[in-house]
Design a protein around this motif. Structure first.
Motif, PDB file in Angstrom:
ATOM      1  N   LYS A 177       0.808  -1.217   0.000  1.00  0.00           N
ATOM      2  CA  LYS A 177       0.000   0.000   0.000  1.00  0.00           C
ATOM      3  C   LYS A 177       0.844   1.272   0.000  1.00  0.00           C
ATOM      4  O   LYS A 177       0.489   2.261  -0.634  1.00  0.00           O
ATOM      5  N   GLN A 181       0.411   4.217  -2.647  1.00  0.00           N
ATOM      6  CA  GLN A 181      -0.038   5.527  -2.180  1.00  0.00           C
ATOM      7  C   GLN A 181       0.974   6.610  -2.537  1.00  0.00           C
ATOM      8  O   GLN A 181       0.587   7.741  -2.863  1.00  0.00           O
ATOM      9  N   CYS A 196      -5.080  10.494   2.651  1.00  0.00           N
ATOM     10  CA  CYS A 196      -5.720   9.318   2.060  1.00  0.00           C
ATOM     11  C   CYS A 196      -5.916   8.238   3.115  1.00  0.00           C
ATOM     12  O   CYS A 196      -5.136   8.131   4.059  1.00  0.00           O
ATOM     13  N   HIS A 197      -6.957   7.453   2.927  1.00  0.00           N
ATOM     14  CA  HIS A 197      -7.339   6.432   3.905  1.00  0.00           C
ATOM     15  C   HIS A 197      -7.678   5.149   3.157  1.00  0.00           C
ATOM     16  O   HIS A 197      -8.472   5.154   2.214  1.00  0.00           O
ATOM     17  N   TRP A 198      -7.035   4.035   3.575  1.00  0.00           N
ATOM     18  CA  TRP A 198      -7.327   2.733   2.998  1.00  0.00           C
ATOM     19  C   TRP A 198      -8.475   2.085   3.782  1.00  0.00           C
ATOM     20  O   TRP A 198      -8.350   1.827   4.976  1.00  0.00           O
ATOM     21  N   ARG A 203      -9.482  -0.455  -1.867  1.00  0.00           N
ATOM     22  CA  ARG A 203     -10.070   0.886  -1.943  1.00  0.00           C
ATOM     23  C   ARG A 203      -9.317   1.884  -1.076  1.00  0.00           C
ATOM     24  O   ARG A 203      -9.046   1.638   0.095  1.00  0.00           O
ATOM     25  N   MET A 204      -9.013   3.041  -1.707  1.00  0.00           N
ATOM     26  CA  MET A 204      -8.387   4.151  -0.995  1.00  0.00           C
ATOM     27  C   MET A 204      -9.121   5.438  -1.364  1.00  0.00           C
ATOM     28  O   MET A 204      -9.314   5.735  -2.547  1.00  0.00           O
ATOM     29  N   SER A 412      -3.822   5.977   6.659  1.00  0.00           N
ATOM     30  CA  SER A 412      -2.853   6.192   5.591  1.00  0.00           C
ATOM     31  C   SER A 412      -1.716   5.179   5.709  1.00  0.00           C
ATOM     32  O   SER A 412      -1.358   4.754   6.797  1.00  0.00           O
TER      33      SER A 412
END
Length: 414
Positions: A177, A181, A196-198, A203-204, A412
């Motif tokens: 990830k 990212q 950003c958030h997973w 999905r992010m 993140s």
């Protein structure tokens, strides 16, 4: 035979043998001794070298390569010369369009290549003396099984509401990830910090702490070409997307008063009577983002778990007007033509959606539902309050605003 005759015969034989020996020796001398004759191999090679072009063509990727990038792999360059022709074809014989540099020393495709496809390149160049050089190569691009792509929203050039996050759904589970990212940047002309958030391996979402500033421009850059997302799986996307934030519209649905107040820039511009979920089927609470709009759509209770004893949907309405999606699980704010006008503003009767008075056919612009539909952008926020139900899950639709900033940033990978 006399001795004199025998001696004459031996003398003749010796002369003949001597001639053969001399002849053999001279043949051998001609083949390897003299470097001064034009017919020697050295002279032939030297002459050929003088006739060869000095142009040096390089084709990338190397001949026989596989898992090549669909964005940056294919290129032709030349040193000590200029390109005269470059032809690139796919395995089905179609020609790939390309661009030659102004100085004719490099060439690249002008279109993105297809995955899992073999391409052939043939290049010709000439040096300053007009001598021609040729080079050929073939390679195969990365296969779908060995690559990943991210489907993103919103679309390039769109104008959206202040609540619209950047949401990216990957077609392969991402285990690396952090690397993925780092290949994605989201920035705003407003200067707002974006994190950003997973939600999971596929999905992010990315958003600022508060809603986007109205009138700002948001830029999404995907630099994922060649980035390893998982073992043996690489990114192929390389693009820049921009979208624009419209006016600041946030609508507040109150299930107790059964009214919705629409605000723009913090000021109430209209109040519309509503009917929310019944006590048995309460509407989720929380901040919800409009993710889709349909002038008319079918709603079948069986698709969201509302079924009769026979397994059929408790309702199946094929022409629900002015429908705007709030969750992936089936929560909409939509027009309702089958309910009595007295319902709206007085009683909550739905299976969990928010209903607005409307007319069948969705062609009457004077109805409350039509007004709201026509004044709503994808990305506008609808805040639902006082239903008595739980807060909507942040990953149920584009509803990450229901997670505080600390929790959001904790998701993140960098």
């Amino acid at each position: 035979m006399t001795d004199s005759m025998r001696r004459r015969g031996l003398t003749a034989a010796s002369a003949l043998l001597g001639g053969v020996l001399v002849l053999t020796a001279c043949s051998g001398g001609d083949a390897g001794a003299s470097g001064g004759k034009d017919t020697s191999q050295a002279k032939v090679d030297e002459a050929a070298a003088k006739k060869s072009s000095e142009a040096q063509i390089t084709i990338t990727p190397k001949d026989g390569s596989n898992n090549a990038s669909i964005n940056n792999s294919a290129a032709v360059t030349v040193r000590k010369g200029t390109l005269t022709t470059v032809t690139m074809t796919s395995q089905d014989g179609k020609t790939v369009d390309g661009r030659l540099s102004a100085d004719r020393t490099s060439w690249k495709p002008s279109v993105q290549l297809e995955r899992s496809t073999t391409y052939r390149l043939a290049a010709e160049a000439k040096d300053s003396d007009g001598r021609i050089a040729h080079e050929n190569a073939s390679f195969t691009t990365v296969s779908p099984a060995n690559s990943f792509i991210g489907t993103f929203t919103p679309d390039n050039g769109a104008t959206v509401g202040v609540g619209m996050p950047v949401s990216i759904n990957f077609d392969k589970a991402i285990t690396n990830k952090a690397a993925v990212q780092k290949g994605i940047t989201v920035s705003s002309s407003s200067g707002q910090e974006v994190a950003c958030h997973w939600f999971n391996a596929n999905r992010m979402d990315c958003r600022p702490e508060e809603y986007w500033k109205e009138g700002s421009t948001v830029t999404l850059k995907l630099a994922l070409d060649g980035v390893q997302g998982a073992s043996g799986v690489y990114g192929v996307q390389q693009k820049t997307v921009t979208f624009h934030i419209g006016r600041n519209q946030v609508s507040y649905v109150d299930a107790q008063t059964k009214q919705m107040k629409i605000t723009q820039d913090g000021k109430v511009v209209k109040t519309i009577p509503i009917s929310a979920g019944s006590p048995e089927n309460k509407t989720y609470e929380g901040q919800m983002v409009v993710s889709e709009k349909f002038k008319e759509t079918r709603m079948n209770g069986a698709t969201v778990g509302f079924t009769d004893d026979d397994g059929k949907g408790e309702y199946d309405i094929k022409d629900v007007p002015h429908a705007m999606r709030l969750t992936n699980s089936g929560t909409f704010i939509h027009g309702n033509y089958w309910g009595a006008p007295s319902v709206f503003g007085n009683v909550n009767t739905s299976h969990g959606c928010v209903g607005l008075q409307d007319k069948k056919g969705a062609n009457d612009p004077s109805t409350p539902a039509a007004w709201f539909y026509n004044h709503t952008l994808i990305g506008d926020v609808v805040v639902v309050q006082n239903t008595g139900d739980k807060t909507v899950s942040p990953d149920n639709g584009l509803n990450g605003w229901n997670m505080d900033w600390a929790q959001w940033k904790a998701g993140s990978a960098v």
